[in-house]
Design a protein around this motif. Structure first.
Motif, PDB file in Angstrom:
ATOM      1  N   SER A 151       0.833  -1.195   0.000  1.00  0.00           N
ATOM      2  CA  SER A 151       0.000   0.000   0.000  1.00  0.00           C
ATOM      3  C   SER A 151       0.871   1.250   0.000  1.00  0.00           C
ATOM      4  O   SER A 151       2.002   1.249   0.494  1.00  0.00           O
ATOM      5  N   GLY A 152       0.340   2.308  -0.577  1.00  0.00           N
ATOM      6  CA  GLY A 152       1.088   3.550  -0.612  1.00  0.00           C
ATOM      7  C   GLY A 152       2.157   3.525  -1.699  1.00  0.00           C
ATOM      8  O   GLY A 152       2.260   2.579  -2.480  1.00  0.00           O
ATOM      9  N   TYR A 153       2.946   4.568  -1.720  1.00  0.00           N
ATOM     10  CA  TYR A 153       3.998   4.709  -2.729  1.00  0.00           C
ATOM     11  C   TYR A 153       5.356   4.828  -2.055  1.00  0.00           C
ATOM     12  O   TYR A 153       5.636   5.808  -1.353  1.00  0.00           O
ATOM     13  N   ASN A 154       6.172   3.822  -2.255  1.00  0.00           N
ATOM     14  CA  ASN A 154       7.543   3.809  -1.750  1.00  0.00           C
ATOM     15  C   ASN A 154       8.449   3.334  -2.885  1.00  0.00           C
ATOM     16  O   ASN A 154       8.260   2.239  -3.406  1.00  0.00           O
ATOM     17  N   LYS A 155       9.402   4.171  -3.264  1.00  0.00           N
ATOM     18  CA  LYS A 155      10.229   3.818  -4.411  1.00  0.00           C
ATOM     19  C   LYS A 155      11.043   2.563  -4.122  1.00  0.00           C
ATOM     20  O   LYS A 155      11.413   2.285  -2.983  1.00  0.00           O
ATOM     21  N   CYS A 156      11.289   1.792  -5.176  1.00  0.00           N
ATOM     22  CA  CYS A 156      12.077   0.568  -5.010  1.00  0.00           C
ATOM     23  C   CYS A 156      13.494   0.932  -4.576  1.00  0.00           C
ATOM     24  O   CYS A 156      13.930   2.083  -4.703  1.00  0.00           O
ATOM     25  N   SER A 157      14.209  -0.035  -4.052  1.00  0.00           N
ATOM     26  CA  SER A 157      15.477   0.209  -3.360  1.00  0.00           C
ATOM     27  C   SER A 157      16.485   1.006  -4.177  1.00  0.00           C
ATOM     28  O   SER A 157      17.281   1.764  -3.620  1.00  0.00           O
ATOM     29  N   ASN A 158      16.475   0.839  -5.492  1.00  0.00           N
ATOM     30  CA  ASN A 158      17.475   1.521  -6.315  1.00  0.00           C
ATOM     31  C   ASN A 158      16.863   2.497  -7.313  1.00  0.00           C
ATOM     32  O   ASN A 158      17.489   2.845  -8.309  1.00  0.00           O
ATOM     33  N   CYS A 159      15.635   2.947  -7.043  1.00  0.00           N
ATOM     34  CA  CYS A 159      14.938   3.823  -7.995  1.00  0.00           C
ATOM     35  C   CYS A 159      14.961   5.284  -7.556  1.00  0.00           C
ATOM     36  O   CYS A 159      15.065   5.582  -6.375  1.00  0.00           O
ATOM     37  N   HIS A 160      14.859   6.170  -8.525  1.00  0.00           N
ATOM     38  CA  HIS A 160      14.833   7.609  -8.270  1.00  0.00           C
ATOM     39  C   HIS A 160      13.391   8.125  -8.321  1.00  0.00           C
ATOM     40  O   HIS A 160      12.530   7.524  -8.947  1.00  0.00           O
ATOM     41  N   SER A 161      13.172   9.259  -7.701  1.00  0.00           N
ATOM     42  CA  SER A 161      11.855   9.894  -7.735  1.00  0.00           C
ATOM     43  C   SER A 161      12.040  11.401  -7.795  1.00  0.00           C
ATOM     44  O   SER A 161      13.140  11.917  -7.594  1.00  0.00           O
ATOM     45  N   GLY A 162      10.950  12.113  -8.092  1.00  0.00           N
ATOM     46  CA  GLY A 162      11.052  13.563  -8.176  1.00  0.00           C
ATOM     47  C   GLY A 162       9.880  14.172  -8.909  1.00  0.00           C
ATOM     48  O   GLY A 162       8.998  13.468  -9.413  1.00  0.00           O
ATOM     49  N   SER A 163       9.874  15.487  -8.991  1.00  0.00           N
ATOM     50  CA  SER A 163       8.713  16.217  -9.510  1.00  0.00           C
ATOM     51  C   SER A 163       8.458  15.992 -10.991  1.00  0.00           C
ATOM     52  O   SER A 163       7.352  16.241 -11.468  1.00  0.00           O
ATOM     53  N   THR A 164       9.460  15.526 -11.740  1.00  0.00           N
ATOM     54  CA  THR A 164       9.254  15.314 -13.174  1.00  0.00           C
ATOM     55  C   THR A 164       8.838  13.883 -13.512  1.00  0.00           C
ATOM     56  O   THR A 164       8.680  13.547 -14.684  1.00  0.00           O
ATOM     57  N   ILE A 165       8.664  13.030 -12.493  1.00  0.00           N
ATOM     58  CA  ILE A 165       8.149  11.678 -12.730  1.00  0.00           C
ATOM     59  C   ILE A 165       6.681  11.756 -13.143  1.00  0.00           C
ATOM     60  O   ILE A 165       5.902  12.518 -12.579  1.00  0.00           O
ATOM     61  N   ASP A 166       6.308  10.949 -14.135  1.00  0.00           N
ATOM     62  CA  ASP A 166       4.919  10.926 -14.613  1.00  0.00           C
ATOM     63  C   ASP A 166       4.158   9.681 -14.164  1.00  0.00           C
ATOM     64  O   ASP A 166       2.975   9.767 -13.839  1.00  0.00           O
TER      65      ASP A 166
END
Length: 505
Positions: free
Chosen positions: A404-419
């Motif tokens: 449940s919810g949103y948690n990035k995978c161990s080696n993934c990036h995230s940020g405001s430009t993610i779609d």
């Protein structure tokens, strides 16, 4: 009569004098306005400057670097400089009638101001885009070019950030060894797939996006996906001679190579379409592997056509030939009228002008472009969303953990430009997505934003196959409307997970 002739000649000489004086005055004014600090920065100082900017702003462009930093980077990159030119920032295609004149203007500035003799000034002139690669050694030449209104960007053409990170002891692993390459195979846990007819394995995460349900409506038939990566394995027949296998039929696979494996910038012979890394094989398999009868993982759009480009040796787009190879792949796919979707699970931590031009070229021709938001290695874990995923012309994708919810995978990036996001990591075992291996009849686990991107490209193909008359904007809007967070966009995860079954309704 003689007096008149003398008068005319005198005026002509006087005019020439003032013209030359004015030109020299302008040149001197430009150079005086620039800080010509010719102390050569070390590669550590340059890299630290790049990282500092990334940590502060999330993006790095060479146009924002000091003249000293730009010049030092070119010195450490064999003096190769890439220049994008045009009458405006949007004038990046050779279609402009002014292109030839501007190109000659720029080359004249270089020849007139370089004090060091060089056998080669012009290394490469792009036939499609307003780009030239040149040799520049003098800092003053860079200063003059930076002030020229016809120069859109000027960048080091062969500065190897990650190589220098390793040489400086910042990280202990090489870019090639830690960038997703590998020929490994692994047996799949029975809990990570479901077998469907005729004897294909459906990866566990496909069900998180209702992809198997979407297959009742669309399988991607008639849509061509272009994959820009490290190529396709010649040892995996399901991506070659057996591309039409089981429930997959009537489709085509084409393979090209734009990567030149050479230390010499003027080399032009590519090393072919075959994958020598393993990463490209995983990406093409994720998007288009057949619904086979061999007991192996199926791809998302198992009836879509595939065009694969070997554009780089690995996922880190570092160095002259890799960046040029990716640019040429975007142009090639942009010019291919059958291509609807482009998927690229590679990138860099800073902007590369020639790749940006290639992306814009393909985008202007109606291609829907998906790019990986970033997969961390020992030397990129400080970066947010990578280039070119941060561009407005691309759709950025990252991976998240199961649950449940949103948690990035161990080696993934995230940020405001993610779609968009794709579930990539199991909560219990930590396993990623099952895919075809590099070798025949073998499987593997591969994850991160790379596979998330190829998965999303496949879902887009399902939507476009269902609505073949749609534009890329209509397809993208449908993906957004079918995502879990729509109409709101999360600051790190965009519109979230796409429900493929809803997207093809």
């Amino acid at each position: 009569m003689k007096k008149n002739v003398l008068k005319i000649c005198s005026l002509a000489v006087l005019g020439l004098f003032f013209s030359c004086s004015e030109e020299n005055y302008e040149k001197d004014s430009v150079l005086e306005s620039e800080n010509l600090n010719q102390e050569l920065l070390t590669t550590k100082q340059i890299n630290d400057g790049i990282k500092s900017t990334l940590e502060q702003t999330g993006q790095f462009y060479w146009k924002d670097a000091s003249l000293q930093m730009l010049w030092s980077a070119t010195q450490h990159g064999s003096n190769i400089v890439t220049i994008g030119y045009g009458s405006s920032q949007n004038d990046f295609e050779k279609a402009s009638s002014k292109a030839i004149g501007i190109e000659e203007e720029i080359l004249k500035i270089i020849r007139d101001n370089e004090t060091s003799s060089s056998e080669k000034t012009l290394i490469y002139k792009d036939p499609v885009l307003n780009i030239i690669d040149v040799i520049i050694k003098d800092q003053s030449t860079l200063a003059l070019l930076r002030q020229n209104n016809h120069v859109r960007y000027i960048e080091p053409g062969d500065y190897k950030f990650f190589q220098f990170e390793q040489e400086n002891g910042t990280n202990k692993s090489s870019s090639s060894g830690s960038s997703g390459c590998g020929y490994e195979s692994e047996s799949l846990s029975s809990s990570d797939y479901t077998t469907i007819t005729p004897n294909a394995k459906v990866p566990w995460n496909f069900y998180k996006h209702n992809i198997p349900t979407a297959w009742n409506t669309s399988t991607g038939a008639g849509i061509t996906i272009g994959v820009i990566d490290s190529g396709v394995s010649p040892n995996q027949s399901l991506l070659g001679s057996n591309f039409n296998n089981g429930s997959s039929s009537g489709r085509s696979v084409q393979k090209y190579g734009t990567y030149v494996d050479s230390a010499w910038p003027w080399s032009t012979s590519t090393d072919g379409p075959n994958d020598k890394c393993g990463h490209g094989t995983s990406m093409t398999a994720t998007a288009t592997a057949p619904r086979n009868n061999k007991g192996l993982p199926v791809g998302v759009a198992y009836n879509a056509n595939l065009i694969s480009y070997r554009a780089a040796s690995n996922v880190v787009l570092e160095g002259y030939h890799e960046q040029k190879g990716v640019q040429n792949a975007f142009v090639g796919l942009g010019n291919n009228s059958s291509v609807k979707i482009i998927s690229m699970s590679m990138g860099h931590i800073f902007s590369v002008g020639r790749i940006e031009d290639g992306v814009r070229y393909a985008n202007n021709r109606g291609k829907l472009i998906f790019c990986a938001g970033g997969t961390s290695t020992s030397f990129t874990n400080f970066v947010g969303v990578i280039f070119p995923a941060w561009m407005s012309e691309t759709v950025a994708v990252t991976g998240i953990k199961e649950g449940s919810g949103y948690n990035k995978c161990s080696n993934c990036h995230s940020g405001s430009t993610i779609d968009f996001t794709v579930v990539m990591e199991r909560s219990s075992s930590g396993n990623s997505a099952p895919v075809l291996s590099y070798y025949e009849n073998q499987t593997d686990y591969v994850g991160g934003s790379s596979v998330a991107t190829a998965t999303t490209a496949g879902i887009a193909a399902l939507v476009w196959a269902k609505n073949p008359s749609w534009t890329k904007t209509q397809v993208l809007n449908k993906l957004k409307q079918s995502a879990s967070l729509y109409p709101n966009k999360n600051s790190d995860y965009g519109y979230g997970n796409i429900n493929a079954a809803l997207a093809v309704q």
